[in-house]
Design an enzyme around this catalytic site. Structure first.
Site, PDB file in Angstrom:
ATOM      1  N   LYS A 108      -4.566 -10.049  -5.123  1.00  0.00           N
ATOM      2  CA  LYS A 108      -5.843 -10.372  -4.485  1.00  0.00           C
ATOM      3  C   LYS A 108      -6.916  -9.362  -4.883  1.00  0.00           C
ATOM      4  O   LYS A 108      -6.613  -8.222  -5.224  1.00  0.00           O
ATOM      5  CB  LYS A 108      -5.688 -10.458  -2.972  1.00  0.00           C
ATOM      6  CG  LYS A 108      -5.735  -9.139  -2.241  1.00  0.00           C
ATOM      7  CD  LYS A 108      -5.902  -9.356  -0.750  1.00  0.00           C
ATOM      8  CE  LYS A 108      -6.254  -8.054  -0.052  1.00  0.00           C
ATOM      9  NZ  LYS A 108      -7.649  -7.645  -0.240  1.00  0.00           N
ATOM     10  N   LYS A 131     -10.985  -3.991  -2.178  1.00  0.00           N
ATOM     11  CA  LYS A 131     -11.902  -2.840  -2.224  1.00  0.00           C
ATOM     12  C   LYS A 131     -11.210  -1.633  -2.816  1.00  0.00           C
ATOM     13  O   LYS A 131     -11.817  -0.828  -3.501  1.00  0.00           O
ATOM     14  CB  LYS A 131     -12.306  -2.442  -0.802  1.00  0.00           C
ATOM     15  CG  LYS A 131     -13.337  -3.308  -0.172  1.00  0.00           C
ATOM     16  CD  LYS A 131     -13.793  -2.629   1.114  1.00  0.00           C
ATOM     17  CE  LYS A 131     -13.680  -3.584   2.265  1.00  0.00           C
ATOM     18  NZ  LYS A 131     -12.478  -3.436   3.072  1.00  0.00           N
ATOM     19  N   LYS A 179       0.807  -1.225   0.000  1.00  0.00           N
ATOM     20  CA  LYS A 179       0.000   0.000   0.000  1.00  0.00           C
ATOM     21  C   LYS A 179       0.837   1.271   0.000  1.00  0.00           C
ATOM     22  O   LYS A 179       0.383   2.301  -0.485  1.00  0.00           O
ATOM     23  CB  LYS A 179      -0.977   0.004   1.189  1.00  0.00           C
ATOM     24  CG  LYS A 179      -2.088  -1.026   1.025  1.00  0.00           C
ATOM     25  CD  LYS A 179      -3.236  -0.791   1.978  1.00  0.00           C
ATOM     26  CE  LYS A 179      -4.355  -1.770   1.690  1.00  0.00           C
ATOM     27  NZ  LYS A 179      -5.489  -1.638   2.607  1.00  0.00           N
TER      28      LYS A 179
END
Ligand code: ATP
Ligand code: MG
Length: 339
Positions: A201, A204, A118
């Site tokens: 993966k 959201k 991230k």
């Protein structure tokens, strides 16, 4: 095995960071609902403090938190049986997280895969909260002395870190106060992959909507996304071993097995030799059959946001009854004066 001296208790959280997707459903929500009748107190949290570790538009955060609550209930989690609330209404999470910020080591945080993924190429510009995320997650779990945490595969490393924090706290203060929490990672779809890239993966926070099936997608959108999902040119194999090194094919088979509550071996046996074009059509029908009732119920619940807020408020009260004494005991152990 988890520690015998702790009462079995389940905790898990989901971030209100965007639309709930099939990975959240199969890796988390569906399993929470399946486990609900085991007679163990289960605490489920909309982790809004985690969500703001990356930028969230305030109005979207409010809406996503309510919609996530609707998603929990529509997936079968009963707010009377379980405790359902949003994290920021129970300040003990953030308070214990501060103590854990002082227990965890910088080196542990920098090694986390989620931090690396991230923060990306510009870690200097990432928020301090994103780096500290796992200490808050450890606090979410340990402020309830939770013994079991059902999660998807992606959270395994954070659960290991939770145990490291609990062990270091217990060791540093010479106590056996925090349990060694067990991750519970089970089922055919513990890691649902991105529909356009079988090496990532489903998430959201992925900017592309084509990469995931949202719980709020209508039947047409679900069918279109499954039809366009990346696959290789070969038909389905004769045995599950034939899925090795075929991440996209394996993903669609895993999704089928989890939705139909069967095994990968079974799905492969029933579809051996079939071309993916046909398999995808059947998979789309199965996904619509299982997801349409959930999206319908979510839409119905979202018509009454005041009722959702009432449920979250009541859940937070119940959560605080457990968390407040555990935080107070932690402060006593650490030596904070309480007058
Ligand atoms: P974000 O991209 O904002 O991190 P997310 O999709 O990863 O969102 P989280 O709120 O971080 O969702 O995770 C909620 C729960 O869903 C966790 O238990 C996590 O392990 C599980 N989960 C998330 N993505 C998947 C996936 N692709 N497959 C299976 N489980 C998943
Ligand atoms: Mg995540």
């Amino acid at each position: 095995m988890s520690d015998a001296k702790f009462t079995p208790r389940v905790f898990s959280g989901i971030q209100p960071s965007g639309d709930l997707h099939l990975g959240n459903y199969l890796g988390a929500l569906k399993r929470f609902a399946d486990a609900q009748n085991q007679g163990i107190l289960s605490i489920y949290c909309m982790v809004d403090l985690h969500a703001i570790t990356v930028w969230q538009d305030p109005a979207a955060l409010t809406r996503n938190t309510r919609e996530l609550c609707a998603g929990f209930i529509a997936s079968g989690i009963d707010p009377e049986k379980s405790i359902l609330f949003n994290q920021s209404q129970v300040p003990e999470h953030a308070q214990l997280a501060w103590v854990f910020n002082c227990v965890a080591r910088m080196g542990w945080m920098g090694r986390m895969t989620q931090w690396k993924d991230k923060s990306g190429k510009n870690a200097e510009a990432a928020s301090l909260g994103l780096l500290a995320y796992p200490a808050l997650m450890a606090a979410d779990i340990l402020v309830y002395h939770a013994t079991h945490v059902p999660v998807g595969e992606d959270q395994k490393q954070h659960l290991e870190l939770t145990r490291d924090i609990a062990a270091k706290f217990n060791h540093d203060y010479g106590v056996e106060f925090f349990p060694m929490t067990e991750p519970v990672i089970e089922g055919a779809a513990t890691r649902v992959m991105n529909l356009q890239d079988g090496t990532k993966k489903m998430s959201k926070s992925d900017p592309s909507d084509k990469t995931r099936i949202n719980l709020t997608d209508d039947a047409d959108a679900i069918a279109r996304k499954i039809k366009k999902a990346k696959t290789d040119p070969d038909p389905l194999p004769e045995t599950a071993e034939g899925l090795e090194n075929r991440p996209e094919a394996r993903n669609l088979v895993n999704i089928w097995a989890a939705l139909a509550e069967t095994t990968v071996d079974d799905v492969v046996a029933q579809n051996a030799g079939k071309m993916f074009g046909y398999f995808k059509q059947d998979l789309a029908d199965l996904a619509v059959e299982k997801l349409a009732p959930i999206s319908g119920e979510m839409a119905r619940l979202m018509q009454d946001p005041a009722e959702i807020d009432r449920i979250l408020g009541r859940g937070a009260e119940r959560a605080r009854e457990i968390a407040a004494p555990i935080l107070a005991q932690t402060y006593d152990i650490v030596g904070m004066v309480r007058s």
